[in-house]
Scaffold this motif. Sequence first.
Motif, PDB file in Angstrom:
ATOM      1  N   UNK A 218       5.265  54.287-124.924  1.00 31.42           N
ATOM      2  CA  UNK A 218       4.888  55.557-124.466  1.00 31.42           C
ATOM      3  C   UNK A 218       5.663  56.163-123.503  1.00 31.42           C
ATOM      4  N   UNK A 219       5.139  57.354-122.787  1.00 39.56           N
ATOM      5  CA  UNK A 219       5.866  58.049-121.610  1.00 39.56           C
ATOM      6  C   UNK A 219       5.656  57.005-120.562  1.00 39.56           C
ATOM      7  N   UNK A 220       6.700  56.204-119.889  1.00 42.93           N
ATOM      8  CA  UNK A 220       6.580  55.345-118.619  1.00 42.93           C
ATOM      9  C   UNK A 220       6.960  56.126-117.393  1.00 42.93           C
ATOM     10  N   UNK A 221       7.386  57.228-117.574  1.00 41.21           N
ATOM     11  CA  UNK A 221       7.973  57.941-116.362  1.00 41.21           C
ATOM     12  C   UNK A 221       9.408  58.445-116.581  1.00 41.21           C
ATOM     13  N   UNK A 222       9.989  59.014-115.627  1.00 38.49           N
ATOM     14  CA  UNK A 222      11.492  59.582-115.810  1.00 38.49           C
ATOM     15  C   UNK A 222      12.206  58.438-116.443  1.00 38.49           C
ATOM     16  N   UNK A 223      13.079  58.924-117.351  1.00 36.74           N
ATOM     17  CA  UNK A 223      14.010  57.938-118.090  1.00 36.74           C
ATOM     18  C   UNK A 223      13.631  57.260-119.127  1.00 36.74           C
ATOM     19  N   UNK A 224      12.312  57.501-119.416  1.00 37.71           N
ATOM     20  CA  UNK A 224      11.733  56.564-120.564  1.00 37.71           C
ATOM     21  C   UNK A 224      11.594  57.225-121.916  1.00 37.71           C
ATOM     22  N   UNK A 225      11.948  58.428-122.130  1.00 38.69           N
ATOM     23  CA  UNK A 225      11.787  59.105-123.304  1.00 38.69           C
ATOM     24  C   UNK A 225      13.120  59.503-123.559  1.00 38.69           C
ATOM     25  N   UNK A 226      13.453  59.701-124.969  1.00 43.97           N
ATOM     26  CA  UNK A 226      14.416  60.227-125.649  1.00 43.97           C
ATOM     27  C   UNK A 226      14.726  61.636-125.555  1.00 43.97           C
ATOM     28  N   UNK A 227      15.555  62.142-125.863  1.00 39.17           N
ATOM     29  CA  UNK A 227      15.958  63.726-125.694  1.00 39.17           C
ATOM     30  C   UNK A 227      15.292  64.430-127.113  1.00 39.17           C
ATOM     31  N   UNK A 228      14.760  63.630-127.766  1.00 42.47           N
ATOM     32  CA  UNK A 228      13.795  63.999-128.765  1.00 42.47           C
ATOM     33  C   UNK A 228      12.244  64.096-128.472  1.00 42.47           C
ATOM     34  N   UNK A 229      12.003  63.819-127.232  1.00 37.68           N
ATOM     35  CA  UNK A 229      10.859  63.733-126.646  1.00 37.68           C
ATOM     36  C   UNK A 229       9.930  62.497-127.121  1.00 37.68           C
ATOM     37  N   UNK A 230      10.403  61.633-127.642  1.00 37.80           N
ATOM     38  CA  UNK A 230       9.677  60.544-127.974  1.00 37.80           C
ATOM     39  C   UNK A 230       9.901  59.090-127.321  1.00 37.80           C
ATOM     40  N   UNK A 231       9.124  58.234-127.126  1.00 39.83           N
ATOM     41  CA  UNK A 231       9.292  56.959-126.336  1.00 39.83           C
ATOM     42  C   UNK A 231      10.799  56.163-126.849  1.00 39.83           C
ATOM     43  N   UNK A 232      11.529  55.796-125.550  1.00 37.56           N
ATOM     44  CA  UNK A 232      12.598  55.132-125.625  1.00 37.56           C
ATOM     45  C   UNK A 232      12.380  53.497-125.419  1.00 37.56           C
ATOM     46  N   UNK A 233      11.254  53.159-124.916  1.00 32.54           N
ATOM     47  CA  UNK A 233      11.121  51.916-124.292  1.00 32.54           C
ATOM     48  C   UNK A 233       9.765  51.434-125.038  1.00 32.54           C
ATOM     49  N   UNK A 234       9.993  49.877-125.471  1.00 33.49           N
ATOM     50  CA  UNK A 234       8.709  49.078-125.822  1.00 33.49           C
ATOM     51  C   UNK A 234       8.102  48.274-124.925  1.00 33.49           C
ATOM     52  N   UNK A 235       6.999  48.136-124.528  1.00 31.15           N
ATOM     53  CA  UNK A 235       6.612  47.250-123.412  1.00 31.15           C
ATOM     54  C   UNK A 235       5.325  46.467-124.153  1.00 31.15           C
TER      55      UNK A 235
END
Length: 728
Positions: A218-235
């Motif tokens: 998900x969007x976990x806050x600043x720095x957690x999304x890719x430049x494409x606008x999708x999640x970068x982190x799995x928790x």
Amino acid sequence: MNRTAAALAALLATTCLSSVAMAQTSSPASSAAPAGGFASSEATDPYIWLEDIEGERAMAWVEAHNERSLGVLRGDPRFDTLHRQALEIVESRDRIPSPGFNRDGTIDNFWQDAEHVRGVWRTTTLDSYRSAEPEWETILDFDALAAAEGKNWVYKGATCLPPEETRCLVSLSDGGKDAVTIREFDRTTKTFVDGGFVLPESKGGASWVDADTLLVSRDFGPGSMTTSGYPMIVKVLRRGQTLDQAQTVFTGQPTDVSVSGYALRDADGNIRATLINRGVNFYEGETHRLNADGTTTKLELPAKSSINALVQGQLVVTTDQDWTAPSGQEFRTGDVIAWDLDRWLADPATPAQLVIRPTEREAIQGISNTRNKLVVAMTENVRGAVYVYEPDLAGEWSRTRLALPENVTVGVGSTSERDDRVFVSVAGYLNPSSLYLADAAAGSADIVKELPAKFDATGMTVEQFEARSADGTMIPYFVVHKAEMPLDGSNPTLLYGYGGYQVSLLPGYSPTVGKLWLERGGVYVVANTRGGGEFGPRWHQAALQQNRQRAHEDFQAVAEDLIARGVTSQPHLGIMGGSQGGLFMGAMLTQRPDLINAAVIQVPLFDMLRFHRLLAGASWIAEYGDPDIPEQRAWIEQYSPYQRLAAGQPYPEVFIHTSTKDDRVHPGHARKAAARLEELGYPVLFYENTDGGHAAGANLRETARRLALEYTYLTRRLMDQPAAEQAE
């Protein structure tokens, strides 16, 4: 295509063969690239303010254009009839309820009609479903939910925890956006769980690990999304934790498309591996195994590949590139291969078995599995069949063909994991949709549901032709028309295209095309251009990035071929396409306006020098190239429609529509295209639905209005006698 790409693309909706040389009509518009001029940067784009999605100035512009365009089209005396017919079709109860197997053998369905505009999630038994009048039990009524909560909810799906499947994660979108709120729901009590999992609005997803644990991207806050606008982190999120307390198990790179996690389960619902997918770009990715200690191990798979199924302990994978496996085996683009999962996880050098190697004119359109079988939908020269594959004790795979009608499109629907039953849909341009329940073990199939005709196809026929593209490649296309059609160029003809993301345009039954166009004397044409998936990954890859213009030339070749055959002529030829297909329409408009007299441009990409900076656009760089890299920008500039719009061209009046709520393709593309056309002095009709998402229809009534607007416009442009003909 990797798992992420397949998911995003999903978010991103027959007789003789002959060939003729490309018709020599008038010359195409100049192909010279714009020389640092109009909209080559933000500073030189006078309409950049239209990218402010809900800005006051932009919305005032939208409202003014909506008022004018709706006034023109709804004021046409034919609009009301077309709207009534469209509404009757989209709200009709006389449709096949799409069935979904549950593990207990019951059937779920999501249904919309005049009384359930937003839809209802419901269930019944298989025996009841097979009857003429199934007895449905409501699970969740989304119209009632939206009214109770004062929200504009649009249902985006649910995933239930196996094997009981009583606890579910329901995805709800505000107005049809890709971003969703996820809430835990109890099927037994038919209520949202008090104190249960609730994930705030975001792009991304969540999947069950067990009753108290989720894998969340998900969007976990600043720095957690890719430049494409999708999640970068799995928790890993455990019951009772906040998102901030969840344990991070994987972090991608900002330049990735997205990352996600899921549990690979067997037919009994047992987890065989917990996997993380890292989408490096739209077509390349990595799959990592989440280990018990929280670490991850990258699996030895091709960068361009998809995990398709787990059947009888065999992991089935498609490779979209030539690949040398760790075992030393050589595989080709489009091959389907399989490993014993446990052996392969223990030793990546374990040899794979080749399951399928499609021929040049074959393509795999879908792979699924029942409890014991692999079920594969394939096309040969754009005609469908379904095959059942099964491994023997040595791992060798055999196949049988399901007993289904031929020369139609077949699609694999829901499959059962308690036995080997599978639903299969069958349709053609003139063949109303029917649904079969097949037994993959026996190879038999019985018809379960069959729709009556929704339009009068008496005297109509379907033909398949080929057009020669600029580089000599033969491009197949279908023509649906009245058999007695005169070949004098007088037929109003609608040419549809998409041409990207390995999406195949297969024959299907469209009641609205039939009723609103074919029945009224129109001709409907579908072009199977490169960029699509009609002949597998290579057909798609032939029009990627620097070769994108090939797809545009394919589409133009079909238009020329239609004119050369006498099917139609420029005053009677119109085109239609949406999203990537909207880019197709823009390329035709700016490169070969001499061929067409109408263009329906739906939720389009248009400013290809800025597509990667708008919403999800960065995720499509693998398809088009990167405008920030000079070499790649050069080839994009050659066709980017927004920059190529010019004065003094024979552009017809076009109809452009989009949605304010589209959080995938930015509505600024459509707005700026309309504004630029008007600045240059061309007539344009523009409509923006203020709800609707990327499908531009948040509910059935809006869908019916959009259809009526489109076909009213096409009637005015292609069926009304052109002024030149009247003068004669």
